[in-house]
Motif scaffolding. Structure first.
Motif, PDB file in Angstrom:
ATOM      1  N   SER A  23       2.899  -8.380   6.444  1.00  0.00           N
ATOM      2  CA  SER A  23       2.771  -7.248   7.362  1.00  0.00           C
ATOM      3  C   SER A  23       3.289  -7.635   8.749  1.00  0.00           C
ATOM      4  O   SER A  23       3.352  -8.814   9.099  1.00  0.00           O
ATOM      5  N   CYS A  24       3.666  -6.640   9.527  1.00  0.00           N
ATOM      6  CA  CYS A  24       4.237  -6.877  10.856  1.00  0.00           C
ATOM      7  C   CYS A  24       3.312  -7.755  11.700  1.00  0.00           C
ATOM      8  O   CYS A  24       3.739  -8.656  12.409  1.00  0.00           O
ATOM      9  N   SER A  25       1.977  -7.452  11.589  1.00  0.00           N
ATOM     10  CA  SER A  25       1.045  -8.118  12.487  1.00  0.00           C
ATOM     11  C   SER A  25       0.839  -9.590  12.134  1.00  0.00           C
ATOM     12  O   SER A  25       0.253 -10.323  12.913  1.00  0.00           O
ATOM     13  N   SER A  26       1.352 -10.033  10.983  1.00  0.00           N
ATOM     14  CA  SER A  26       1.170 -11.467  10.711  1.00  0.00           C
ATOM     15  C   SER A  26       2.050 -12.311  11.632  1.00  0.00           C
ATOM     16  O   SER A  26       1.811 -13.498  11.808  1.00  0.00           O
ATOM     17  N   CYS A  27       3.085 -11.744  12.191  1.00  0.00           N
ATOM     18  CA  CYS A  27       3.901 -12.490  13.158  1.00  0.00           C
ATOM     19  C   CYS A  27       3.833 -11.898  14.569  1.00  0.00           C
ATOM     20  O   CYS A  27       4.043 -12.589  15.547  1.00  0.00           O
ATOM     21  N   PRO A  40       0.833  -1.212   0.000  1.00  0.00           N
ATOM     22  CA  PRO A  40       0.000   0.000   0.000  1.00  0.00           C
ATOM     23  C   PRO A  40       0.865   1.258   0.000  1.00  0.00           C
ATOM     24  O   PRO A  40       2.017   1.212   0.418  1.00  0.00           O
ATOM     25  N   ASP A  41       0.289   2.363  -0.447  1.00  0.00           N
ATOM     26  CA  ASP A  41       0.984   3.641  -0.313  1.00  0.00           C
ATOM     27  C   ASP A  41       0.871   4.138   1.115  1.00  0.00           C
ATOM     28  O   ASP A  41       1.810   4.626   1.699  1.00  0.00           O
ATOM     29  N   PHE A  42      -0.341   3.982   1.635  1.00  0.00           N
ATOM     30  CA  PHE A  42      -0.593   4.380   3.018  1.00  0.00           C
ATOM     31  C   PHE A  42      -1.297   3.224   3.706  1.00  0.00           C
ATOM     32  O   PHE A  42      -1.944   2.403   3.059  1.00  0.00           O
ATOM     33  N   THR A  43      -1.169   3.172   5.025  1.00  0.00           N
ATOM     34  CA  THR A  43      -1.923   2.151   5.754  1.00  0.00           C
ATOM     35  C   THR A  43      -2.109   2.574   7.207  1.00  0.00           C
ATOM     36  O   THR A  43      -1.369   3.410   7.708  1.00  0.00           O
ATOM     37  N   MET A  44      -3.120   2.013   7.834  1.00  0.00           N
ATOM     38  CA  MET A  44      -3.279   2.245   9.268  1.00  0.00           C
ATOM     39  C   MET A  44      -2.666   1.049   9.987  1.00  0.00           C
ATOM     40  O   MET A  44      -3.077  -0.090   9.770  1.00  0.00           O
ATOM     41  N   VAL A  45      -1.698   1.306  10.839  1.00  0.00           N
ATOM     42  CA  VAL A  45      -1.112   0.213  11.617  1.00  0.00           C
ATOM     43  C   VAL A  45      -1.948   0.054  12.869  1.00  0.00           C
ATOM     44  O   VAL A  45      -1.984   0.928  13.735  1.00  0.00           O
ATOM     45  N   LYS A  46      -2.642  -1.095  12.949  1.00  0.00           N
ATOM     46  CA  LYS A  46      -3.522  -1.312  14.104  1.00  0.00           C
ATOM     47  C   LYS A  46      -2.711  -1.805  15.276  1.00  0.00           C
ATOM     48  O   LYS A  46      -1.710  -2.515  15.114  1.00  0.00           O
ATOM     49  N   THR A  47      -3.126  -1.437  16.470  1.00  0.00           N
ATOM     50  CA  THR A  47      -2.380  -1.884  17.640  1.00  0.00           C
ATOM     51  C   THR A  47      -2.853  -3.258  18.097  1.00  0.00           C
ATOM     52  O   THR A  47      -2.118  -3.973  18.746  1.00  0.00           O
ATOM     53  N   ASP A  48      -4.087  -3.613  17.752  1.00  0.00           N
ATOM     54  CA  ASP A  48      -4.530  -4.980  18.022  1.00  0.00           C
ATOM     55  C   ASP A  48      -5.349  -5.436  16.825  1.00  0.00           C
ATOM     56  O   ASP A  48      -6.496  -5.017  16.643  1.00  0.00           O
ATOM     57  N   VAL A  49      -4.764  -6.292  16.022  1.00  0.00           N
ATOM     58  CA  VAL A  49      -5.443  -6.652  14.782  1.00  0.00           C
ATOM     59  C   VAL A  49      -6.723  -7.420  15.006  1.00  0.00           C
ATOM     60  O   VAL A  49      -7.606  -7.455  14.157  1.00  0.00           O
ATOM     61  N   ASN A  50      -6.860  -8.063  16.189  1.00  0.00           N
ATOM     62  CA  ASN A  50      -8.073  -8.836  16.437  1.00  0.00           C
ATOM     63  C   ASN A  50      -9.222  -7.972  16.922  1.00  0.00           C
ATOM     64  O   ASN A  50     -10.358  -8.401  16.984  1.00  0.00           O
ATOM     65  N   ASP A  51      -8.897  -6.761  17.299  1.00  0.00           N
ATOM     66  CA  ASP A  51      -9.914  -5.888  17.846  1.00  0.00           C
ATOM     67  C   ASP A  51     -10.391  -4.924  16.750  1.00  0.00           C
ATOM     68  O   ASP A  51      -9.741  -3.943  16.450  1.00  0.00           O
ATOM     69  N   SER A  82       1.640 -10.046  17.389  1.00  0.00           N
ATOM     70  CA  SER A  82       0.316  -9.634  17.826  1.00  0.00           C
ATOM     71  C   SER A  82       0.437  -8.900  19.158  1.00  0.00           C
ATOM     72  O   SER A  82       1.532  -8.770  19.698  1.00  0.00           O
ATOM     73  N   ILE A  83      -0.677  -8.476  19.672  1.00  0.00           N
ATOM     74  CA  ILE A  83      -0.626  -7.684  20.915  1.00  0.00           C
ATOM     75  C   ILE A  83      -0.068  -8.507  22.075  1.00  0.00           C
ATOM     76  O   ILE A  83       0.615  -7.981  22.948  1.00  0.00           O
ATOM     77  N   GLU A  84      -0.310  -9.836  22.044  1.00  0.00           N
ATOM     78  CA  GLU A  84       0.254 -10.618  23.147  1.00  0.00           C
ATOM     79  C   GLU A  84       1.499 -11.409  22.733  1.00  0.00           C
ATOM     80  O   GLU A  84       2.152 -12.018  23.548  1.00  0.00           O
ATOM     81  N   GLY A 110     -10.077   0.480  23.788  1.00  0.00           N
ATOM     82  CA  GLY A 110      -9.262   0.083  24.930  1.00  0.00           C
ATOM     83  C   GLY A 110      -7.836  -0.247  24.550  1.00  0.00           C
ATOM     84  O   GLY A 110      -7.100  -0.843  25.338  1.00  0.00           O
ATOM     85  N   VAL A 111      -7.478   0.074  23.331  1.00  0.00           N
ATOM     86  CA  VAL A 111      -6.075  -0.083  22.948  1.00  0.00           C
ATOM     87  C   VAL A 111      -5.606   1.272  22.409  1.00  0.00           C
ATOM     88  O   VAL A 111      -6.410   2.177  22.209  1.00  0.00           O
ATOM     89  N   MET A 112      -4.344   1.380  22.217  1.00  0.00           N
ATOM     90  CA  MET A 112      -3.819   2.628  21.667  1.00  0.00           C
ATOM     91  C   MET A 112      -4.434   2.880  20.293  1.00  0.00           C
ATOM     92  O   MET A 112      -4.740   1.942  19.565  1.00  0.00           O
ATOM     93  N   ASP A 113      -4.571   4.143  19.943  1.00  0.00           N
ATOM     94  CA  ASP A 113      -5.076   4.474  18.614  1.00  0.00           C
ATOM     95  C   ASP A 113      -4.152   3.912  17.550  1.00  0.00           C
ATOM     96  O   ASP A 113      -2.944   3.779  17.758  1.00  0.00           O
ATOM     97  N   SER A 114      -4.739   3.586  16.409  1.00  0.00           N
ATOM     98  CA  SER A 114      -3.935   3.084  15.289  1.00  0.00           C
ATOM     99  C   SER A 114      -2.993   4.187  14.799  1.00  0.00           C
ATOM    100  O   SER A 114      -3.218   5.371  15.045  1.00  0.00           O
TER     101      SER A 114
END
Ligand code: SF4
Ligand code: SF4
Ligand code: SF4
Lengths: 351, 532
Positions: free
Chosen positions: B305-309, B260-271, B311-313, B276-280
């Protein structure tokens, strides 16, 4: 004035006393002394030091030392490596590190005020003393001028007033003990514009040093020189390059000097054990004679040494010869294996 | 007599101690002597059969290649080939036994040297000690080459975008190398530092593949990459992959991997709600591609993507390192904070930041990246269908809402000069050009997007010197925290003289300024008082 031969024979005769004393000496040295609690110390941070030599100038002033040959503002003094002298209790040296691609590093040298000073353990008349403030003090009035302290100091610190023909003394940094007792900072510490020198309780300084290493990990080698070297010293150092590269010995190990000497001496049976005892005995006797004036005291020690020589030759000449031969062999072996090891270590490294 | 004997004994002991020390301390082989060469190969592979009997041999590869070229010999003079691929080993395909390998070297090296010498040409050693030297006259200076974007672009261009010529994947079922279009990643994802199972080390793989291709190209009388060691490994040689004329391709086209050119990095991909988590974090992927030499800087394992490996925990694939940790580890170059931290080493930033020490971040910075969503962006993105598009559009809008400027107060609010009189017993007072310095600091970072974004508040730049106090128009003077006496006894806070010198000189040094070299560069010599 001089001690009678009879008294000496009597002293020698009490060999039991001699060995008992020596045993307790060795026993005591098995326990490592970690310094007086609350004692003071100084931390020198060579990362901060810029070689301005304000500390040298201040030391010169507070100790009333003679004018140096070149003024303190003359930077060319730093072109040569210097050591402490009778006229300079402290010197700052520049170590060029162009090879490492960094600017020169400056390092200040003075007595390290060891927790268990080698100078003190080598001194027969106990002219050196580790005091509770942390300073290792020197008492010129009892010094016999044998200069064993100069040989013993692993940091090559004590200097001798060769210029003083009448009453030459051994001299070294005093840690400004008199100033400390007045609640002042040591002269050099007070003058340092970069606070490359910090004075305080030794325990606090170790914490400060650790803190600096942790906060600026890229600027510092992860080691506090003097925390453990030679059993620990009251003058400690931080550096950004290996300490060896700024002229500091890294081969000293962490054993205090008395432990090392006792180990070495213990292989000499009786003779070595008796020898210092004899001399301290002599000193004790002279001390008891309170009427004796200062020069006379020196004379007394001299003649005592002569007398001791005679007695020892008479009584234990043979034993000594034998012991000495054994000792030489041991030393020879030690030297050989030390050199072998060193050579081996080097070849391994080279390979 | 007795004294002398004992003294001798003690002296010998002392000498023993000193000697042992000095041998260790001073007799180490110098690392700096010797001629530097990038083509040094240490022949000591027999180590794998046990300890070497003699020192390994320093072999100069380019010297041999050139010598052989002159007599019309090529690589096959020394290297055997297996399935038309040259073996990297000398005159053999694999290491059999210690003796056999040793004999291969001894027989072949010596006989060739003898033969060449026989013809009256300059030749190599023929006796043991000439090759097996303890300290070599040469120092290895070879550097690992970096296959950066520019070099990659030059390759794909010359190979007309036939990615399959280099990129492959291993197919477990057919046990063959296959090409998967659109999934080309870094060689390093599979080829590690050492051989693993049926995977060659990066070293072997690159030497075989690169040199083989370069050679074939050369044979076809076309311009090709280096075939000698120095060509890739000598950073100082102008005639290599470092060639400045072709290296400086500006605007290397993007490598297209459907990123992507731009993306939102989510702090918890399952949520999904991100409650209740930090803003993306809105992230400009395209811009960051430009800041780095290759994708592997961030995508260290693969191109997902980073979150594929992570996660928040934390999960197994990511070594149980949580997403929060990977994004904020100040010491990892892959992490956001780690990379941004390293930017503080730039000359323009280091003056303030190096003195602050490690981890000079404070929590008020969190919101800079974890931005609150502004206004009606959500609605603005409704026209986008897919989730990725929506997230990209949102990120783009949020990023565009930022105004990176380095701000500070108006001139009249910044004192122009400050007279520091503290050492006036020795020198003239120092005239400190306060405003000039503030302006220089601001100008230095004004064009730096990252720095501007983090110094947008007016008082921030002031905090470089007026540290540990809240930003404001009138920060306290140095003396309000740093006492005048030499050292703040007990608290160990730096005294005033130390504070000035450490701050001023420290900043000058970090910013690479030449002055001051002596006290009088700042403190003017005191004017002698006129005699009355
Ligand atoms: S005064 Fe401080 S900075 Fe100057 S030479 Fe001495 S220790 Fe170094
Ligand atoms: S440094 Fe030398 S002179 Fe100073 S206390 Fe230690 S042994 Fe004695
Ligand atoms: S502590 Fe005192 S005597 Fe020792 S170097 Fe500093 S100023 Fe000189």
């Amino acid at each position: 004035m001089s001690i009678s031969r009879r008294k000496f024979l009597g002293l020698i005769g009490s060999a039991g006393v001699g060995t008992a004393v020596s045993n307790s000496v060795f026993a005591a040295s098995n326990k490592h002394f970690t310094g007086y609690p609350e004692s003071f110390a100084v931390l020198h941070d060579s990362v901060r030091c810029v070689g301005c030599r304000q500390c040298e100038e201040a030391c010169n002033k507070v100790n009333d030392l003679p004018e140096p040959d070149q003024p303190f503002s003359d930077a060319s003094v730093l072109d040569k490596k210097r050591r402490t002298t009778a006229k300079a209790y402290t010197v700052v040296n520049r170590h060029d590190r162009a090879k490492d691609g960094i600017a020169p590093v400056f390092n200040k040298t003075q007595c390290n005020h060891c927790l268990e000073p080698a100078c003190a353990s080598a001194c027969f008349v106990k002219a050196f003393k580790k005091t509770k403030t942390g300073a290792v003090t020197y008492d010129a009035s009892v010094c016999v001028g044998c200069r064993y302290c100069m040989m013993a100091c692993p940091f090559d610190i004590p200097a001798y007033e060769y210029d003083n023909a009448l009453s030459p003394k051994v001299v070294k940094c005093t840690m400004c003990q008199p100033r400390i007792l007045e609640g002042k900072l040591p002269g050099c510490v007070e003058s340092c514009p970069r606070e490359a020198l910090v004075f305080g309780k030794r325990d606090d300084l170790i914490k400060i040093a650790r803190n600096r290493i942790a906060r600026y990990p890229k600027n510092y080698v992860d080691h506090i020189y003097g925390e453990h070297e030679m059993g620990g010293t009251s003058w400690m150092y931080l550096s950004g390059v290996a300490f060896q590269k700024i002229g500091m010995r890294e081969d000293l190990g962490i054993k205090p000097a008395p432990e090392l000497t006792s180990g070495a001496l213990s292989v000499v049976p009786m003779v070595a054990a008796l020898w210092p005892v004899l001399l301290t005995g002599v000193y004790a006797i002279t001390k008891r004679k309170e009427k004796i004036e200062n020069e006379e005291k020196n004379q007394a020690v001299n003649s005592a040494i002569k007398a001791t020589k005679a007695v020892a030759e008479l009584k234990i000449g043979e034993a000594l010869a034998k012991a000495e031969k054994e000792q030489e062999e041991i030393v020879e072996k030690a030297v050989k294996s030390a050199v072998d090891n060193a050579v081996k270590a080097n070849t391994e490294e080279a390979a | 007599m007795v004294i002398t004997r004992l003294t001798v004994v003690l002296t010998v002991l002392a000498v023993a101690v000193i000697l042992y020390g000095s041998v260790q301390a001073f007799d180490q082989p110098s690392q700096d002597s010797g001629q530097k060469r990038a083509d040094i190969i240490k022949i000591d592979g027999m180590k794998s059969f046990g300890n070497l009997e003699r020192s390994g041999v320093v072999f100069l590869h380019d010297l041999h290649t050139s010598a052989l070229q002159k007599v019309d010999k090529d690589c096959t003079a020394c290297h055997l080939s297996d399935n038309s691929k040259l073996s990297l080993k000398f005159k053999r395909l694999k290491d059999t036994s210690k003796n056999e390998v040793m004999n291969i070297y001894h027989d072949n090296c010596i006989s060739c040297h003898v033969e060449v010498a026989g013809k009256g040409d300059k030749s190599g050693p023929t006796t043991c000690g000439e090759c097996h030297v303890k300290t070599s006259a040469y120092v290895a200076s070879g550097q690992p080459p970096t296959f950066d974007k520019s070099l990659h672009y030059r390759h794909s261009k010359s190979q007309e975008n036939k990615c399959e010529l280099c990129h492959h994947e291993y197919d477990n079922s057919t046990k063959k190398l296959i090409y998967k279009e659109g999934q080309e990643g870094s060689c390093r994802y599979c080829h590690k530092d050492v051989n693993e199972e049926n995977r060659m080390s990066m070293k072997s793989a690159s030497h075989i593949a690169c040199i083989d291709c370069h050679q074939k190209t050369l044979k076809n009388k076309m311009e090709a990459g280096p075939v000698q060691c120095g060509g890739c490994h000598d950073p100082d040689s102008p005639n290599t992959i470092n060639r400045t004329d072709i290296k400086n391709i500006v605007d290397v086209p993007r490598m297209e991997r459907k990123q992507p050119d731009f993306t939102m990095v989510k702090t918890d991909v399952n949520d999904k709600e991100q409650k209740g988590v930090m803003d993306s974090v809105p992230f400009d992927h395209k811009a960051h591609e430009g800041y780095n030499d290759s994708c592997i800087v961030c995508h260290h394992k693969d191109l997902t993507s980073c979150s594929s490996c992570h996660s928040i925990e934390g999960k197994k694939e990511g070594g149980f390192i949580s997403l929060e940790q990977v994004m904020h580890n100040p010491d990892a170059k892959e992490s956001c904070v780690g990379c941004h931290e390293s930017k503080k080493k730039d000359k323009d930033c280091a003056g303030c930041h190096e003195l602050m020490g490690k981890h000079s971040n404070n929590s008020s910075n969190c919101g800079k990246c974890h931005m609150e969503q502004v206004g009606n962006m959500k609605e603005a993105t409704t026209s986008h269908k897919s989730k990725t598009d929506k997230s990209a559009r949102l990120a783009e809008m949020m990023l565009k809402s930022r105004t990176p400027i380095t701000a500070t107060y108006n001139d009249e609010d910044i004192p122009e000069k400050i007279l520091i009189k503290d050492l006036s017993n020795k020198y003239e007072p120092v005239e400190f050009p306060h405003r000039k310095i503030v302006k220089a600091l601001v100008n230095n970072i004004n064009n730096n997007k990252l720095a501007s974004y983090f110094h947008a508040e007016k008082g921030t730049i002031c905090q470089g010197c007026h540290h540990n106090t809240p930003p404001g128009k009138q920060p306290p003077r140095c003396v309000s925290c740093h006492v005048k006496q030499a050292q703040d006894k007990g608290s160990f806070k730096i005294g005033l003289m130390g504070a000035y010198h450490l701050q001023c000189m420290g900043c000058h040094k970090e910013m690479g300024m030449e002055k001051p070299v002596s006290c009088t560069d700042c403190h003017k010599e005191k004017a002698h008082e006129p005699k009355k």
